[in-house]
Every structure is written in structure tokens, then in C-alpha cells.
Enzyme design. Structure first.
Site, PDB file in Angstrom:
ATOM      1  N   LYS A 209      37.058  31.496  48.425  1.00  0.00           N
ATOM      2  CA  LYS A 209      38.397  31.203  47.906  1.00  0.00           C
ATOM      3  C   LYS A 209      39.219  30.480  48.975  1.00  0.00           C
ATOM      4  O   LYS A 209      39.820  29.455  48.722  1.00  0.00           O
ATOM      5  CB  LYS A 209      39.062  32.537  47.519  1.00  0.00           C
ATOM      6  CG  LYS A 209      40.410  32.418  46.889  1.00  0.00           C
ATOM      7  CD  LYS A 209      40.857  33.791  46.381  1.00  0.00           C
ATOM      8  CE  LYS A 209      42.303  33.760  45.939  1.00  0.00           C
ATOM      9  NZ  LYS A 209      42.756  35.057  45.422  1.00  0.00           N
ATOM     10  N   GLU A 215      32.324  34.470  58.233  1.00  0.00           N
ATOM     11  CA  GLU A 215      30.906  34.634  57.882  1.00  0.00           C
ATOM     12  C   GLU A 215      30.417  33.459  57.027  1.00  0.00           C
ATOM     13  O   GLU A 215      29.369  32.859  57.296  1.00  0.00           O
ATOM     14  CB  GLU A 215      30.709  35.932  57.083  1.00  0.00           C
ATOM     15  CG  GLU A 215      30.958  37.201  57.853  1.00  0.00           C
ATOM     16  CD  GLU A 215      32.400  37.695  57.733  1.00  0.00           C
ATOM     17  OE1 GLU A 215      33.318  36.860  57.541  1.00  0.00           O
ATOM     18  OE2 GLU A 215      32.609  38.914  57.845  1.00  0.00           O
ATOM     19  N   GLY A 270      39.673  38.074  44.822  1.00  0.00           N
ATOM     20  CA  GLY A 270      38.273  37.917  45.235  1.00  0.00           C
ATOM     21  C   GLY A 270      37.322  38.845  44.499  1.00  0.00           C
ATOM     22  O   GLY A 270      36.320  38.407  43.922  1.00  0.00           O
ATOM     23  N   ARG A 271      37.639  40.134  44.476  1.00  0.00           N
ATOM     24  CA  ARG A 271      36.710  41.096  43.861  1.00  0.00           C
ATOM     25  C   ARG A 271      36.746  41.080  42.342  1.00  0.00           C
ATOM     26  O   ARG A 271      36.034  41.864  41.695  1.00  0.00           O
ATOM     27  CB  ARG A 271      36.980  42.503  44.411  1.00  0.00           C
ATOM     28  CG  ARG A 271      38.398  42.993  44.223  1.00  0.00           C
ATOM     29  CD  ARG A 271      38.681  44.196  45.105  1.00  0.00           C
ATOM     30  NE  ARG A 271      40.084  44.588  45.106  1.00  0.00           N
ATOM     31  CZ  ARG A 271      41.043  44.028  45.849  1.00  0.00           C
ATOM     32  NH1 ARG A 271      40.742  43.013  46.637  1.00  0.00           N
ATOM     33  NH2 ARG A 271      42.275  44.459  45.808  1.00  0.00           N
ATOM     34  N   GLU A 356      38.529  48.875  47.537  1.00  0.00           N
ATOM     35  CA  GLU A 356      39.434  47.857  48.071  1.00  0.00           C
ATOM     36  C   GLU A 356      40.717  47.807  47.231  1.00  0.00           C
ATOM     37  O   GLU A 356      41.785  47.478  47.748  1.00  0.00           O
ATOM     38  CB  GLU A 356      38.730  46.496  48.054  1.00  0.00           C
ATOM     39  CG  GLU A 356      39.287  45.521  49.078  1.00  0.00           C
ATOM     40  CD  GLU A 356      38.393  44.305  49.251  1.00  0.00           C
ATOM     41  OE1 GLU A 356      37.302  44.438  49.821  1.00  0.00           O
ATOM     42  OE2 GLU A 356      38.782  43.216  48.803  1.00  0.00           O
ATOM     43  N   HIS A 387      15.238  61.774  43.701  1.00  0.00           N
ATOM     44  CA  HIS A 387      14.337  62.167  44.790  1.00  0.00           C
ATOM     45  C   HIS A 387      15.051  62.082  46.131  1.00  0.00           C
ATOM     46  O   HIS A 387      14.397  62.053  47.178  1.00  0.00           O
ATOM     47  CB  HIS A 387      13.087  61.275  44.785  1.00  0.00           C
ATOM     48  CG  HIS A 387      12.339  61.368  43.493  1.00  0.00           C
ATOM     49  ND1 HIS A 387      11.285  62.225  43.306  1.00  0.00           N
ATOM     50  CD2 HIS A 387      12.555  60.752  42.297  1.00  0.00           C
ATOM     51  CE1 HIS A 387      10.849  62.117  42.058  1.00  0.00           C
ATOM     52  NE2 HIS A 387      11.610  61.225  41.417  1.00  0.00           N
ATOM     53  N   LYS A 510      39.440  40.749  59.375  1.00  0.00           N
ATOM     54  CA  LYS A 510      39.194  39.323  59.608  1.00  0.00           C
ATOM     55  C   LYS A 510      39.836  38.894  60.922  1.00  0.00           C
ATOM     56  O   LYS A 510      39.272  38.123  61.686  1.00  0.00           O
ATOM     57  CB  LYS A 510      39.723  38.473  58.446  1.00  0.00           C
ATOM     58  CG  LYS A 510      38.939  38.660  57.142  1.00  0.00           C
ATOM     59  CD  LYS A 510      39.352  37.672  56.037  1.00  0.00           C
ATOM     60  CE  LYS A 510      38.534  37.865  54.769  1.00  0.00           C
ATOM     61  NZ  LYS A 510      38.787  36.916  53.704  1.00  0.00           N
TER      62      LYS A 510
HETATM   63  C1  G6Q Z   1      38.154  40.636  47.697  1.00  0.00           C
HETATM   64  C2  G6Q Z   1      38.385  40.531  49.115  1.00  0.00           C
HETATM   65  C3  G6Q Z   1      37.241  39.991  49.914  1.00  0.00           C
HETATM   66  C4  G6Q Z   1      37.038  38.482  49.777  1.00  0.00           C
HETATM   67  C5  G6Q Z   1      36.114  38.024  50.884  1.00  0.00           C
HETATM   68  C6  G6Q Z   1      35.767  36.558  50.802  1.00  0.00           C
HETATM   69  O1  G6Q Z   1      38.976  40.940  46.886  1.00  0.00           O
HETATM   70  O2  G6Q Z   1      39.560  39.875  49.372  1.00  0.00           O
HETATM   71  O3  G6Q Z   1      36.040  40.661  49.623  1.00  0.00           O
HETATM   72  O4  G6Q Z   1      36.520  38.174  48.521  1.00  0.00           O
HETATM   73  O5  G6Q Z   1      36.714  38.326  52.117  1.00  0.00           O
HETATM   74  O6  G6Q Z   1      36.901  35.759  50.867  1.00  0.00           O
HETATM   75  P1  G6Q Z   1      36.784  34.219  50.586  1.00  0.00           P
HETATM   76  O7  G6Q Z   1      36.354  34.007  49.192  1.00  0.00           O
HETATM   77  O8  G6Q Z   1      38.156  33.654  50.855  1.00  0.00           O
HETATM   78  O9  G6Q Z   1      35.766  33.669  51.548  1.00  0.00           O
END
Ligand code: G6Q
Length: 548
Positions: A209, A215, A270-271, A356, A387, A510
Site C-alpha cells: 500500500k 521488508e 492493509g489487513r 491488530e 495430536h 517499522k
Molecule cells: C495491516 C497492517 C500491516 C500492513 C503491512 C504492509 O493492516 O497495517 O500488516 O499491511 O505492514 O504494509 P504495506 O502494504 O504498506 O507494505
């Protein structure tokens, strides 16, 4: 603005406290033996999905009081505001409209007076056309090879959703294309993924986003280097990299053709973004039709959520039960246990979704809360879990409400696998509910009775479970299940008077790593600017690296 009501100040909260004290001594076994209609009374059917709530520690009075709690906390008002595009993510000043991404009702959805549906359909059309080109072989790599490998590079919300759904819908994968998901900045993740891939037939989808996540950007740069190191010219990047992002400038700076950017919007968290162009990898792996069917399933659940009365509203009841256990039974954790191996990342996905969103301790007034909010969410598929951690579920000291998710039909009709899987599925919830009394244990031991062993073989039972039984794990049903859990989280956040759609805790993580990184790159191993533990660990890191 969302209402700002402290749930503990409501009348129903006090009544629920008293009611819990009254029913605590009751055993679920007795609820069932006294009421032959219990299964019929505590269930919701929605299309092919049956939600059986009867094995929970509830009575009709419980449900009445939980309904009253929802009313007193103005949940219906919050739902209306979310779906209509109000700025309910107040700390980030954003609307929350993942539901618009799957809105096939034909109705507009307005954000600041502008209907967002035309742009959503435009991007869906772009995703359709692109994925069809990839699958048909019209889109080719720079040497003319067909695309055989799709690598989604993203993390958190830009990884977990598509990865989990891709796994859950494995029987729907198109032939000839293999999907991969790289997320961890640990070099092993991308190195192990790329080692067997051919650059000429690999397409990278860089999903971020912000297009600034450490990463993802590190992995994307390594992937670009891997492509160029194979002898591909600079111009090949346009054929092998596309981006999903809201940050057009950063995408262009990376070298990705603006034509190959799939947009989404700040009002998609994001989630909650698997429904957006973050689902592009799914379109390429499953085919667009299946992706659309997944969206439509979610939309059907949205309609159910918006319109069904409390008594018949699956996500609302799931939310209410979660609150019942967390706030009135002092429960800290809940488990999600799918009896479908392909859903092995489902619990991890909602671990993020839930923890989150509702792992917050400040209310919507900015004040510390003095009641529990989101629980720890975890789980693994059955029967494997049986198990492993089921011992604690059956005989441990924690009460852990569990959702058991299963399907009557399997896409893998191998001999009697499905009957055996589901026999375990039904047996476990029955055992958790019934338990095994001392008398039953002794009767089962017959002649060979060893009295010393009896206490170890007794099961208290009375452990609450919800069973979700659907017909078959197809894209539509998986879409419905996801949307159901999303709404559960939202309703709980409304009652707990917290903001479910921000994530300041993630932002902190971050920033912290960025502060330490220069100390790891530097040749100097002495970094007294950190606390003694951190600088001591950094010194060992430097020492180990000079040795190796
Ligand atoms: C989700 C969080 C988090 C996010 C990641 C990736 O709600 O904010 O999991 O999706 O940190 O972020 P970017 O899409 O900006 O790389």
C-alpha cells in the site's frame, strides 16, 4: 463519528455480570439434557453454512442481554456508518470501505460526496484483463516465454490474505501457473523461492500500500537484481514486475511501468485488503471468475450482516459470544480450528485481523480502558491439532472457546478420508462439551480397574465451541467465511469503544528497526546509545560476523 460509550456503564453489562454468576455452575451437558430443542434454538443458517452455537455456555437470557448490550453500545449505528463511507477510522482520518470492494448491489458508495464504485469496477476490469492475459499466455516475459510463476512480494496485510486464500482454494488453481508468496526480509524467504524459478517465465507482483515497507522493498530490489543478473535488459522490468499500491511516485521510482500499477485507496486497511487489487495474485492463480465468486460470497455475507436481526445474524452472534467470554468469563484466548488442511493459514490470517484490530487499550475518547479488549487468537487445522494442543483444550486450566470449521464435501473424494476427518470433527466438539465423569471412566475400565488412574482420565467437559459447517470449500463460501469473521471483529471493536482500523503498534515496529539498522551496518561494534542489553547483543552480532 462513532458513538463513544463505555460498555461497562451500560445496564446490560451489569446484568450480564450477575447472569454469568448464576449460570457459571451449570454444565452444558445439563443444558442439552433439559432442552431437546437446544440445537434448533441456538443456530443460524445462512445459505449453505450452518452456525451451531448450541455448545456455548449460554441460555436464551444470555442472548437477550447480549442483544441489549449491542443496542446500548449503538452497534447498528456504527455498522451503518461503516458501510456508508463515514470517516470511522478517526485516528487516521479515513473511511473504512473494504465492503465497497465487493459491493455488487448496484448501489453507489460515497466518500466525501464522491461515488467510489466506478473506480472500483475500473480496477476490477484491469485485474480481469491482466490476469486473463497472463493465464492465456498473451502476456509474456521479455524473451517470449509464457509466465509460469507468479511471485507476490508483500508483507502483513499485503501477503497474508492472498496467501491464505490461495492455499484455501488450491483445487481451483489454474494449470500451468504456480503462485509463490515472499514476505520475510530474512533472505532465506526470497532465496529459497527463487532458486528453482526461471527468470524468463517469472512475474513479480510487488504488493505494498505504501510502497515503502522495509521488508517488501528489500525483497523487491533483490528480485529485480535476480532478473537483471540473469542477463535481462533494464527494459525487461516492465514485463516481469507489476505493482499494487496507493503510492504511484514510489512505484515509478522503482522502475515499474505506470501502465502496470493496480490502484487501491487509503480507505482500504492493509489487513482488509485481500478484496482489492492486493488480490491480483489470486486472479492470476485462480482465474478472475473464481476471484469474483470469492468477492460475491463476501458481499452476500455483508448483506446478511446488515439486514438479519440479531437472533439470526451469524457475525453478530460470534462477536457477542466473544465478548461474553472475554469480559464475563475472563477468557484470554480463542482458537480457530478448520478441519480442512488447505485452510492452514486461516487462523494466522485472523490472528492478524483480530489482534491488530482489537489489540487496543485506549478507548475512542483517548482514555485507558479498564476492561479487556481483543483476545489472543490462534489455531491450527484438525485433525493435526488433536495430536498436539488439544490436550490443554480438554484437560488444561484455561477455558478456550473454539470455532470448529468443517465441510460436508471435500474436493478430494479419496476413499473414506472425509468421513474420518468429519468423524473427528464431530467427536471433538461433543467431547469438549460432554466431558467424561468419574463414573463413566470407571465403567469403561471394567474388570481391570486401576483406581489410581481414574482422576487422570476424567474430563470436566463444559468447554464451549461453535461449529461452522458448510457444504464445500468453494470460492463463494470462503468469501462468506472471511467476511463473517471481519464483521465479528468490527462489532467487537464497536462494543469495546476502541478504534479497530488503526494500528499504531505496527507503525512503531517499522520505525524501531530503522533506528538500529545503522548500528548493524557500521564497522564499530560499540553502541552505548542503546540500553545495555541491546548494545551487548549488537556487540555479539558484530563479533559473530567477523568470525564467520
Ligand atoms: C495491516 C497492517 C500491516 C500492513 C503491512 C504492509 O493492516 O497495517 O500488516 O499491511 O505492514 O504494509 P504495506 O502494504 O504498506 O507494505
Amino acid at each position: 463519528m462513532l458513538a463513544k460509550i463505555n460498555p461497562t456503564s451500560t445496564k446490560s453489562w451489569a446484568k450480564l455480570k450477575e447472569h454469568q454468576r448464576q449460570i457459571e455452575p451449570s454444565h452444558l451437558r445439563d443444558f442439552f439434557s433439559k432442552d431437546p430443542k437446544r440445537f434448533a434454538d441456538f443456530q443460524v443458517s445462512f445459505d449453505d453454512i450452518l452456525f451451531d452455537f448450541s455448545k456455548n455456555r449460554i441460555t436464551k437470557e444470555t442472548m437477550g442481554l447480549l442483544k441489549q448490550l449491542m443496542e446500548e453500545c449503538k452497534v447498528a449505528d456504527g455498522i451503518e456508518k461503516q458501510f456508508s463511507g463515514a470517516t470511522i477510522n478517526e485516528t487516521e482520518n479515513r473511511a473504512v470501505l473494504h465492503t465497497a470492494l465487493r459491493n455488487f448491489s448496484g448501489n453507489p458508495v460515497f466518500v466525501h460526496g464522491k461515488d467510489v464504485m466506478p473506480q472500483i469496477f475500473k480496477v476490477l476490469e484491469q485485474m480481469k484483463s491482466f490476469s486473463e492475459k497472463v493465464i492465456s499466455g498473451e502476456w509474456r516475459g521479455h524473451t517470449g516465454s509464457r509466465i509460469k510463476s507468479i511471485v507476490n512480494i508483500g508483507i502483513g496485510g499485503s501477503d497474508l490474505g492472498p496467501m491464505m486464500v490461495s492455499e484455501a482454494l488450491k483445487p481451483y488453481h489454474v494449470s500451468g501457473i504456480q503462485g509463490y508468496f515472499v514476505s520475510n526480509v530474512d533472505g532465506g524467504d526470497i532465496a529459497e523461492t527463487l532458486k528453482n524459478l526461471d527468470p524468463d517465465s517469472t512475474l513479480f507482483i510487488v504488493a505494498s500500500k505504501t510502497f515503502s515497507t522495509q521488508e517488501t522493498m528489500t525483497n523487491a530490489r533483490s528480485a529485480r537484481k535476480w532478473l537483471l543478473d540473469s542477463g535481462a535488459p533494464q527494459g525487461a522490468i516492465a514485463k516481469h514486475f507489476v505493482a499494487v499500491s496507493t503510492n504511484h511516485q514510489a512505484v515509478a521510482d522503482f522502475g515499474i511501468d505506470p501502465e502496470n500499477v493496480f490502484e487501491f485507496w487509503e480507505w482500504v486497511g492493509g489487513r482488509y485488503s485481500v478484496w482489492s487489487s492486493i488480490g491480483l495474485s489470486l486472479c492470476c492463480i485462480l482465474g478472475y471468475e473464481n476471484f469474483e465468486s470469492f468477492l460475491k460470497g463476501a458481499h452476500e455475507m455483508d448483506e446478511h450482516f446488515k439486514t438479519a436481526p440479531f437472533e439470526n445474524n451469524a457475525p453478530m452472534i460470534m462477536a457477542a459470544l466473544g465478548i461474553w467470554y472475554v469480559n464475563f468469563w475472563n477468557v484470554d484466548s480463542e482458537a480457530i480450528i478448520p478441519y480442512y488442511q488447505n485452510m492452514h493459514r486461516f487462523a494466522a490470517y485472523f490472528q492478524q485481523g483480530n489482534m491488530e484490530s482489537n489489540g487496543k487499550s485506549v478507548d475512542r475518547n483517548g482514555k485507558a480502558v479498564d476492561y479487556k479488549t481483543g483476545p489472543v487468537v490462534w489455531g491450527e487445522p484438525g485433525t493435526n491439532g488433536q495430536h498436539a494442543f488439544f490436550q490443554l483444550l480438554h484437560q488444561g486450566k484455561h477455558m478456550i472457546p473454539c470455532d470448529f470449521i468443517g465441510f460436508s464435501n471435500s474436493p478430494y473424494p479419496l476413499s473414506d478420508h472425509q468421513q474420518k476427518l468429519m468423524a473427528n470433527f464431530f467427536a471433538q466438539t461433543e467431547a469438549l462439551m460432554m466431558g467424561k465423569t468419574k463414573e463413566e471412566v470407571m465403567a469403561g475400565m471394567g474388570e481391570s480397574i486401576n483406581k489410581n488412574l481414574v482422576p487422570f482420565k476424567v474430563f470436566e467437559g463444559n468447554r464451549p465451541t461453535t461449529t461452522i459447517l458448510a457444504n464445500t470449500p468453494n470460492p463463494n463460501t470462503i468469501g462468506k467465511l472471511l467476511a463473517c469473521y471481519e464483521h465479528k471483529i468490527f462489532v467487537q471493536g464497536l462494543v469495546w469503544n476502541i478504534f479497530s482500523y488503526d494500528q499504531w503498534g505496527v507503525e512503531l515496529g517499522k520505525q524501531l528497526a530503522e533506528k538500529i539498522l545503522p548500528a548493524l551496518d557500521a564497522s564499530d561494534s560499540n553502541h552505548p546509545q542503546f540500553d545495555s542489553s541491546t548494545s551487548g547483543l549488537i556487540a555479539k552480532f558484530h563479533k559473530d560476523r567477523t568470525k564467520s
